[in-house]
Write an enzyme that holds these catalytic residues in place. Structure first.
Site, PDB file in Angstrom:
ATOM      1  N   GLU A 134      34.345 101.560 -28.631  1.00 25.39           N
ATOM      2  CA  GLU A 134      33.535 100.518 -28.834  1.00 25.39           C
ATOM      3  C   GLU A 134      32.454 101.440 -29.243  1.00 25.39           C
ATOM      4  O   GLU A 134      31.935 101.194 -31.011  1.00 25.39           O
ATOM      5  CB  GLU A 134      32.766  99.999 -28.599  1.00 25.39           C
ATOM      6  N   LEU A 162      38.088 107.007 -28.699  1.00 20.74           N
ATOM      7  CA  LEU A 162      39.342 105.662 -28.716  1.00 20.74           C
ATOM      8  C   LEU A 162      38.306 104.174 -27.958  1.00 20.74           C
ATOM      9  O   LEU A 162      39.183 103.939 -27.169  1.00 20.74           O
ATOM     10  CB  LEU A 162      40.587 105.607 -28.250  1.00 20.74           C
ATOM     11  N   TYR A 169      37.564 119.469  -9.199  1.00 21.95           N
ATOM     12  CA  TYR A 169      36.465 119.156  -9.204  1.00 21.95           C
ATOM     13  C   TYR A 169      35.480 119.117  -8.499  1.00 21.95           C
ATOM     14  O   TYR A 169      35.823 118.825  -7.394  1.00 21.95           O
ATOM     15  CB  TYR A 169      37.057 117.752  -9.498  1.00 21.95           C
ATOM     16  N   GLY A 205      43.460 110.969 -20.646  1.00 24.81           N
ATOM     17  CA  GLY A 205      42.787 111.318 -21.520  1.00 24.81           C
ATOM     18  C   GLY A 205      43.435 110.104 -22.570  1.00 24.81           C
ATOM     19  O   GLY A 205      43.423 110.003 -23.435  1.00 24.81           O
ATOM     20  N   PRO A 206      43.646 109.274 -22.075  1.00 21.81           N
ATOM     21  CA  PRO A 206      43.912 107.452 -22.661  1.00 21.81           C
ATOM     22  C   PRO A 206      42.959 107.321 -24.102  1.00 21.81           C
ATOM     23  O   PRO A 206      43.606 106.570 -24.928  1.00 21.81           O
ATOM     24  CB  PRO A 206      44.672 106.413 -21.948  1.00 21.81           C
ATOM     25  N   ALA A 229      40.806 109.861 -25.132  1.00 21.21           N
ATOM     26  CA  ALA A 229      40.770 110.634 -26.589  1.00 21.21           C
ATOM     27  C   ALA A 229      39.432 110.957 -25.809  1.00 21.21           C
ATOM     28  O   ALA A 229      38.414 111.025 -27.134  1.00 21.21           O
ATOM     29  CB  ALA A 229      41.288 110.621 -27.766  1.00 21.21           C
ATOM     30  N   LYS A 230      38.932 111.366 -25.425  1.00 16.85           N
ATOM     31  CA  LYS A 230      37.119 111.445 -24.551  1.00 16.85           C
ATOM     32  C   LYS A 230      36.337 110.099 -25.107  1.00 16.85           C
ATOM     33  O   LYS A 230      35.245 110.664 -25.688  1.00 16.85           O
ATOM     34  CB  LYS A 230      36.943 113.260 -25.610  1.00 16.85           C
ATOM     35  N   GLY A 231      36.291 109.017 -25.436  1.00 12.99           N
ATOM     36  CA  GLY A 231      35.570 107.919 -25.427  1.00 12.99           C
ATOM     37  C   GLY A 231      35.768 107.744 -26.760  1.00 12.99           C
ATOM     38  O   GLY A 231      35.285 106.957 -27.737  1.00 12.99           O
TER      39      GLY A 231
END
Length: 307
Positions: A207, A205, A51, A198-199, A201-203
Site C-alpha cells: 500500500e 508491491l 543474518y 521478495g514477493p 519487491a522491497k515493499g
C-alpha cells in the site's frame, strides 16, 4: 492457512512464510512478530547463519522455545562468518557446512533443522562435495531435507541434475518475473518446490508502494527505470479493492505457479505482518486478473550465470 507440500518431502508448509532477516534485534518485538505469525497459521520460519552474524538465529531460537513442534524451520549455510569483525567469506566446503550446522543448532536451540539450505552458490564451487555434506547430515539426522537459495540458472540446473534438493529459494515477484522464463517449469517437472523470496519487491508491491519506490528504486530496480516502476505500481493499484489489497494481489500472483510452495515475506513490525496477512481474507485472483497483471509488468530474463 493453506499448506503445500515441499518438493518430495513429507513437510507441508504454509503458503506464506515468515522470513526473519528483517526482524531486528529487539527480542521482545521479534518474539511478538513470530507469535502472531504462528497464531495466524504460518508454520514456515526462515533464517540464516549470516543474518546479523548469527544473532538472528539466536533470537529465533529463543522465540521458538516451547513451540518447536509447531514450526517447519529453515536456515542457511555457506558463508564463513567472523562475528567479532562482522566479516564473512564464501565457503561451500564440506568441512564448513558440517561445522556450521552445529553452530546453527546451538543458536536455534534445537537438535534438528527441517530445511538446511546452501546460501548462494557458484558454478565454480566443489558442488559434489557440497552435496555430499548435506547428504551426510540427512543420514546423521541433524537435518531432515536440504535445498539451495540461488537465482543462478547454471547453479540451479547443476543441483537439479546431481542432488536430492527439495527446494530452491529464489527472488520472484511481479517486478522480478525472471524465474518464469525457464526455472519454474523446470523445477516443477522435477518435483522441486520454490520458496519465493521478495514477493513484495522491497515493499514496492504494498500500500506504500510509491513511497517505497522513491526510497529504494530512485536509480532503478533490476533492469527497470524508476519511471517504469512508478508506472507499473500505478497500474497495479487499479486492481486494489475491498477484496484485494496490493500485498494480497502480489502474494497470490507468485503462488499461482504450481512450483511455488510458499511466498516468504519479511516483517519488521506487527503492523507489517498484519498487512501481509490480508492475503488470508482476500478473494482469489481470477485467471483474467492474472493475465492482466502479467500484461502490466514487463517481463525480464536472467542475463548472467547462463553456463
Amino acid at each position: 492457512m493453506n499448506k503445500r507440500r515441499l518438493g518430495t518431502s513429507d513437510l507441508f508448509i504454509s503458503e506464506i512464510g515468515l522470513g526473519c532477516m528483517t526482524l531486528g534485534t529487539n527480542e521482545q518485538q521479534a518474539t511478538e512478530i513470530i507469535d502472531r505469525a504462528l497464531d495466524a497459521g504460518i508454520n514456515y520460519i526462515d533464517t540464516a547463519d549470516l543474518y546479523q552474524f548469527g544473532l538472528n538465529e539466536e533470537i529465533v531460537g529463543k522465540a521458538l522455545k516451547g513451540k518447536r513442534d509447531r514450526v517447519v524451520l529453515g536456515t542457511k549455510v555457506g558463508n564463513h562468518v567472523n562475528r567479532e569483525k562482522e566479516e564473512w567469506f564464501w565457503d561451500p566446503s564440506k568441512a564448513h557446512i558440517k561445522a556450521g550446522v552445529k553452530e546453527s543448532l546451538r543458536r536455534l536451540q534445537t537438535d534438528y533443522i527441517d530445511l538446511y539450505q546452501l546460501h548462494g552458490g557458484t558454478i565454480d564451487d566443489p558442488i559434489e562435495e557440497t552435496i555430499e555434506a548435506f547428504e551426510e547430515l540427512v543420514q546423521e539426522g541433524v537435518i531432515r531435507y536440504y535445498g539451495i537459495s540461488s537465482i543462478r540458472p547454471n547453479v540451479i540446473r547443476e543441483y537439479v541434475n546431481k542432488s536430492n534438493i527439495v527446494s530452491v529459494m529464489m527472488q520472484y515477484s511481479l517486478f522480478d518475473r525472471r524465474p518464469e522464463e525457464e526455472i519454474l517449469d523446470l523445477l516443477h517437472q522435477h518435483h522441486i518446490s520454490v520458496l519465493a523470496r521478495g514477493p513484495l519487491a522491497k515493499g514496492m508491491l504494498s500500500e506504500n508502494g510509491l513511497q517505497q519506490a522513491k526510497n529504494k528504486a530512485a536509480n532503478g530496480y533490476l533492469s527497470y527505470t524508476y519511471e517504469e516502476i512508478v508506472h507499473m505500481i500505478e497500474n497495479l493499484q487499479k486492481h486494489v479493492s475491498t477484496h484485494h489489497s496490493l500485498q494480497a494481489i502480489a502474494l497470490q500472483y507468485v503462488l499461482e505457479h504450481p512450483a511455488v510452495a510458499s511466498a516468504i515475506f519479511g516483517a519488521s513490525s506487527v503492523e507489517q505482518l498484519k498487512s501481509n496477512l490480508a492475503l488470508l481474507d482476500a478473494a482469489q485472483i481470477s485467471s483474467t486478473m492474472h493475465t492482466q497483471l502479467q500484461q502490466e509488468t514487463r517481463p525480464i530474463v536472467y542475463q548472467q550465470h547462463r553456463s
